[in-house]
Design a protein around this motif. Structure first.
Motif, PDB file in Angstrom:
ATOM      1  N   GLY A  50       0.838  -1.207   0.000  1.00 49.48           N
ATOM      2  CA  GLY A  50       0.000   0.000   0.000  1.00 49.48           C
ATOM      3  C   GLY A  50       0.861   1.241   0.000  1.00 49.48           C
ATOM      4  O   GLY A  50       1.746   1.396  -0.840  1.00 49.48           O
ATOM      5  N   ARG A  51       0.603   2.077   0.950  1.00 52.61           N
ATOM      6  CA  ARG A  51       1.269   3.380   1.029  1.00 52.61           C
ATOM      7  C   ARG A  51       1.925   3.576   2.379  1.00 52.61           C
ATOM      8  O   ARG A  51       1.379   3.147   3.383  1.00 52.61           O
ATOM      9  N   VAL A  52       3.058   4.287   2.425  1.00 51.33           N
ATOM     10  CA  VAL A  52       3.657   4.646   3.711  1.00 51.33           C
ATOM     11  C   VAL A  52       3.696   6.148   3.929  1.00 51.33           C
ATOM     12  O   VAL A  52       4.098   6.617   4.987  1.00 51.33           O
ATOM     13  N   ARG A  53       3.277   6.898   2.959  1.00 45.51           N
ATOM     14  CA  ARG A  53       3.176   8.350   3.099  1.00 45.51           C
ATOM     15  C   ARG A  53       2.233   8.847   2.010  1.00 45.51           C
ATOM     16  O   ARG A  53       1.859   8.089   1.119  1.00 45.51           O
ATOM     17  N   SER A  54       1.859  10.119   2.111  1.00 44.50           N
ATOM     18  CA  SER A  54       0.973  10.657   1.088  1.00 44.50           C
ATOM     19  C   SER A  54       1.783  11.097  -0.136  1.00 44.50           C
ATOM     20  O   SER A  54       2.968  11.391  -0.041  1.00 44.50           O
ATOM     21  N   PHE A  55       1.132  11.110  -1.257  1.00 42.76           N
ATOM     22  CA  PHE A  55       1.722  11.553  -2.520  1.00 42.76           C
ATOM     23  C   PHE A  55       2.926  10.686  -2.909  1.00 42.76           C
ATOM     24  O   PHE A  55       3.050   9.563  -2.452  1.00 42.76           O
ATOM     25  N   PHE A  56       3.794  11.214  -3.753  1.00 42.35           N
ATOM     26  CA  PHE A  56       4.793  10.349  -4.395  1.00 42.35           C
ATOM     27  C   PHE A  56       6.026  10.081  -3.538  1.00 42.35           C
ATOM     28  O   PHE A  56       6.541   8.963  -3.505  1.00 42.35           O
ATOM     29  N   GLY A  57       6.527  11.077  -2.859  1.00 50.29           N
ATOM     30  CA  GLY A  57       7.764  10.914  -2.090  1.00 50.29           C
ATOM     31  C   GLY A  57       8.355  12.272  -1.792  1.00 50.29           C
ATOM     32  O   GLY A  57       7.730  13.294  -2.090  1.00 50.29           O
TER      33      GLY A  57
END
Lengths: 456, 491
Positions: free
Chosen positions: B326-333
């Motif tokens: 899934g995701r570990v932060r919002s947006f791309f990086g």
């Protein structure tokens, strides 16, 4: 080489002093069998001039709010950044320093962080702030994890569907390896369904995660929600938009226990999503469970007021696996920029920016209500963004055509909310003008959908 | 030059009615605020932010900045942190329109240049790591560790292998065990031998079918290349476990050896160390991770993919990974940091990168050769990019501790080395000069360090003497935390 001093003569002299025949010999500890026996396959080196041209060419293949009217929001916003923010942020003494582990030569950073913490406390009406986390999404999950520790309830956390979908995904990713269940609270009318909330609260619920104003731009009925959640012994973790706090009741005043949020709006450029800064503040009694670095005031051996990193026994470099979080770096440079932004704005500037967003959003919303093709989905008070439904159910085409006409018209919602596949999120910051809003509506009125089956 | 009058907090400069901004009036018809937002949602009191003019802001922060040591102004041999020069071209290029101002939800077609940068960066990091796939999403090294452990956990879950433990050496960064615990693993510490390597017997005694991952730093935090790394990896792999490489020390081995080639299954990079992203007074960093092929399906989404069309390449975000964690932060990086890393890699090319590591190792060994005569380096005569000296003998002979030396160096215009880390060396003094310092600077530093060891202990216990403040009372700061300014307490 641009940044290396050593000449062949220097290298020779250094090798002699070391007592070593060659640089190659210095790597004797790396077994030959593990060595890379060829050069790395990377592009050849570029000088500064070539590199500058190369980046200019790549940048020219991107569009941005500099050439396209931007109504995109959803957690990242095109707010104005005063020049003074860039000036302070580009001082080398700030941006090329490290974490202030040596307070005697870091008072600049430490005092600035202490001021930042104070400003965040003021903005949120909370007791304590840390020095920032990675971004709004990771701050959100840290807030949720903190609620598990503080309440010692590990059964479930409730997450409103009106919280930023990416933030919710992060919560799910982090909690997947742990035993805590993540329960979604539906928001069919754009805000939390309070009956569903009451049904899901239990004596092993650690928190409700809500966003206010929420992802759809709507204001949640925070007073009622806080009351029912607190009555169940759970905490409120509230995701905030700091710009909204120039006008809206501050989270500490409506009873939030842990406040998190994306601080990008406070002087950080959008730069495709990061680096940003995660805001995080909480009640005094939770401070020893707060993740991240914290600056504290003390006196030195001569009795002078000064600042240090404090409560470090929470942190990984001291407590290792017992730490409150694995967090090591923060977003110091962007916390600094946020401080400069808030100082430049002051209370009056913050109120004015918020009010400009509100008035322009209200204008855009009213125009859309009057349009033939588009409608406003949720009939709730909003702050600076809202959901638009396309009656022709051709959002993708509409947004693509708008982009060709020079307008980033919104963020499509179908990716996260299948029921809202005919909707998009529309944000209006203080930078947008009436003329730009009118231009969008003009575009919509002239736009004809071709070859698309009308849904209704 | 420091301005002695500038001692106040910005809140103390505040005067009602001052302001640094003048905002336009709305160009749309205005309605009363309480008709747009019902009263119950509105603030009754305003946040007490400072009220200051623009010149005051500039002077306040410009003066504050003079109280910091920084890479731009000082030699900063902080071990484990790779405080190398931060190239100004990277600052400029990360700030151009079309890079700094793009919105994260713009369409892929409006971002082809930026997506190409990230695709090429993914490729470059794959090549440098010797691994198969890269995620640029994690926001920092510790975040990369956590992400990779989540990837490992998802992998074991999917193959139906219930593994509960993560091993890491006693010399590891604190983030390793902290990340493991956040990911729900039990952490087990592996001992080091007296010469600074992983104790193989201890490792093997702790290796069993419940071990998911061995987290290892190589070169390790003592600045030594773990000679037996291939055999260690074999031991772990033969029991079904994975190797995680903490990439904090990549500055020593660029183009020399690759983690994928010495047995790592996953790793993170610290672009803010190895690839010269500035440290920003504590951040931002970035923590891209690279993994072996069998772990690729679990990486966070999205990654950047490249398609070949008749008109050439097009780039898009690849969301189609059903097994992703899934995701570990919002947006791309942390894109700004990643763009700087891209510029750094293009500036150097393959030969330049290798030269970075050669000179980083040369500088560290040279400094070691000068320092070892008066400050013992327990782990020997050679190191990679950094070394750890011990002030234990000095302390018992003269009373001068590692902390005393660190503080006294500040008087002489040097930032202190890292002290008291790693925990396996008593009175540790960890020195990392980096490749962007001259022999003259290293000589000056060695001479100063020697001079400090010869000074009177009493003088050093009170050091520094020349800085604005000295030896703050950290105990009181922690016992009675004062974490924000309060008007009442100050008046």
């Amino acid at each position: 080489m641009s940044y290396i001093y050593n000449t062949p003569e220097d290298q020779q002299a250094m090798l002699e002093a070391i007592g070593c025949g060659s640089i190659e010999e210095l790597f004797a500890a790396v077994p030959q069998s593990l060595r890379l026996q060829r050069p790395l396959q990377l592009p050849e080196a570029m000088g500064e001039l070539q590199l500058t041209d190369h980046l200019a060419e790549l940048a020219a293949q991107n569009r941005s709010p500099a050439d396209t009217v931007c109504f995109l929001g959803a957690g990242s916003y095109d707010h104005f950044i005063p020049a003074v923010v860039d000036y302070v942020g580009s001082r080398g003494e700030f941006y090329t320093s490290y974490t202030p582990y040596q307070p005697e030569v870091s008072q600049g950073n430490l005092q600035a962080m202490f001021e930042y913490q104070t400003m965040v406390c003021e903005l949120t009406a909370m007791d304590v702030s840390n020095q920032s986390l990675y971004d709004g999404g990771s701050a959100t999950v840290e807030g949720v994890l903190m609620s598990l520790d503080v309440t010692r309830r590990r059964g479930r956390v409730l997450v409103a569907e009106s919280v930023h979908p990416e933030f919710r995904q992060i919560v799910e990713t982090y909690l997947a390896p742990l035993e805590t269940e993540v329960v979604s609270i539906p928001c069919p009318s754009g805000v939390i369904d309070q009956r569903a909330l009451a049904d899901e609260l239990s004596d092993d619920t650690a928190c409700l995660l809500l966003q206010h104003p929420n992802f759809f731009g709507c204001l949640e009925e925070v007073h009622q929600i806080v009351e029912v959640v607190h009555a169940a012994g759970a905490l409120i973790v509230s995701v905030v938009d700091p710009i909204s706090l120039g006008l809206l009741e501050r989270p500490g005043d409506y009873g939030a226990d842990i406040v998190v949020g994306e601080g990008q709006s406070l002087g950080t450029p959008m730069q495709y999503g990061g680096p940003y800064l995660g805001l995080m503040a909480c009640r005094d009694s939770f401070v020893r469970r707060l993740p991240g670095r914290i600056a504290g005031q003390t006196v030195d051996r001569r009795g002078n007021r000064c600042w240090v990193l404090t409560l470090q026994t929470r942190e990984q470099h001291i407590r290792r696996d017992k730490a409150t979080s694995n967090i090591c770096s923060n977003q110091g440079l962007f916390a600094l920029r946020a401080s400069v932004y808030l100082a430049a704005m002051g209370p009056e500037g913050m109120r004015k920016v918020a009010e400009l967003c509100l008035q322009k959003t209200a204008y855009a919303r009213q125009q859309i209500i009057e349009s033939d093709r588009l409608e406003v989905l949720f009939d709730r008070p909003v702050f600076k963004e809202f959901v638009i439904r396309d009656r022709e159910n051709a959002v993708e085409e509409l947004l693509a055509d708008a982009e060709r006409a020079g307008i980033f018209a919104g963020v499509p919602l179908g990716r996260w909310y299948p029921d809202l596949a005919d909707c998009f999120l529309f944000a209006v910051t203080e930078r947008r003008t009436r003329r730009q809003i009118d231009r969008f509506l003009q575009f919509v009125s002239e736009h004809t959908t071709s070859g698309v089956t009308h849904a209704k | 030059m420091r301005n002695k009058h500038a001692t106040q907090l910005i809140f103390e400069l505040s005067r009602a009615g001052r302001s640094a901004v003048s905002l336009p009036t709305a160009d749309v018809p205005q309605q009363p605020v309480d008709q747009l937002i019902p009263e119950r949602f509105l603030a009754r009191t305003a946040p007490q932010l400072p009220e200051v003019s623009e010149p005051e802001i500039v002077r306040h922060y410009a003066n504050l900045s003079t109280l910091n040591m920084s890479v731009d102004t000082h030699f900063y041999p902080l071990g484990s942190c790779t405080m190398k020069y931060n190239p100004k071209r990277n600052e400029r290029l990360a700030s151009i329109a079309g890079v700094v101002d793009v919105h994260p939800y713009q369409s892929e077609s409006s971002l082809q240049g930026l997506l190409r940068i990230f695709f090429e960066l993914q490729q470059m990091l794959e090549e440098i790591s010797g691994l198969d796939a890269v995620s640029l999403q994690p926001a920092a090294g510790a975040h990369g560790e956590l992400t990779a452990l989540m990837v490992a956990a998802a992998y074991f879950r999917e193959i139906g292998d219930n593994r509960t433990k993560v091993l890491s050496p006693d010399s590891a960064h604190g983030t390793n065990p902290a990340s493991a615990r956040m990911c729900g693993f039990d952490t087990v510490t592996v001992k080091s031998t007296s010469d600074g390597f992983v104790d193989r017997d201890d490792l093997i005694s702790k290796l069993d079918e419940s071990v998911a991952v061995l987290m290892i730093t190589n070169p390790n935090t003592l600045g030594l290349f773990e000679r037996g790394i291939a055999e260690i990896a074999d031991e772990v792999h033969s029991r079904g476990g994975l190797i995680y490489l903490d990439g904090a020390n990549m500055n020593a081995i660029l183009g020399i050896t690759r983690p994928g080639d010495f047995g790592a299954d996953m790793m993170h990079f610290n672009p803010h160390k190895t690839f010269s992203g500035p440290h920003g007074g504590g951040g931002p960093g970035a923590g891209p991770i690279a993994v072996a092929e069998k772990l690729t399906p679990y990486l966070p989404v999205p990654r950047v993919a490249r398609l070949e069309t008749e008109e050439g390449y097009t780039y898009r975000l690849d969301w189609g990974q059903p097994r992703s964690i899934g995701r570990v932060r919002s947006f791309f990086g942390n894109c700004g940091v990643l763009v700087r890393a891209y510029c750094y890699l293009l500036t150097h090319g393959p030969d330049g990168l290798r030269s970075v590591s050669e000179n980083a190792v040369l500088n560290a060994n040279y400094l070691l050769s000068r320092v070892k005569h008066f400050l013992p380096v327990p782990q020997g005569d050679r190191c990679m990019h950094e070394f750890v000296a011990s002030a234990a003998q000095l302390k018992s002979d003269t009373g001068i501790s590692a902390m005393d030396m660190a503080k006294r160096l500040l008087d002489y215009g040097f930032h202190a080395p890292t002290v008291y880390f790693p925990l396996t060396v008593r009175e540790a003094v960890m020195v990392e000069p980096t490749e962007t310092e001259s022999k003259e600077m290293l000589d000056k530093f060695a001479e100063t360090l020697f001079r400090v060891t010869e000074e009177a202990a009493d003088l050093l216990h009170d050091a520094p003497h020349t800085t604005l403040i000295s030896r703050p009372d950290e105990v009181t700061a922690a016992r009675k935390p004062k974490l924000r300014w309060q008007p009442s307490a100050e008046d």
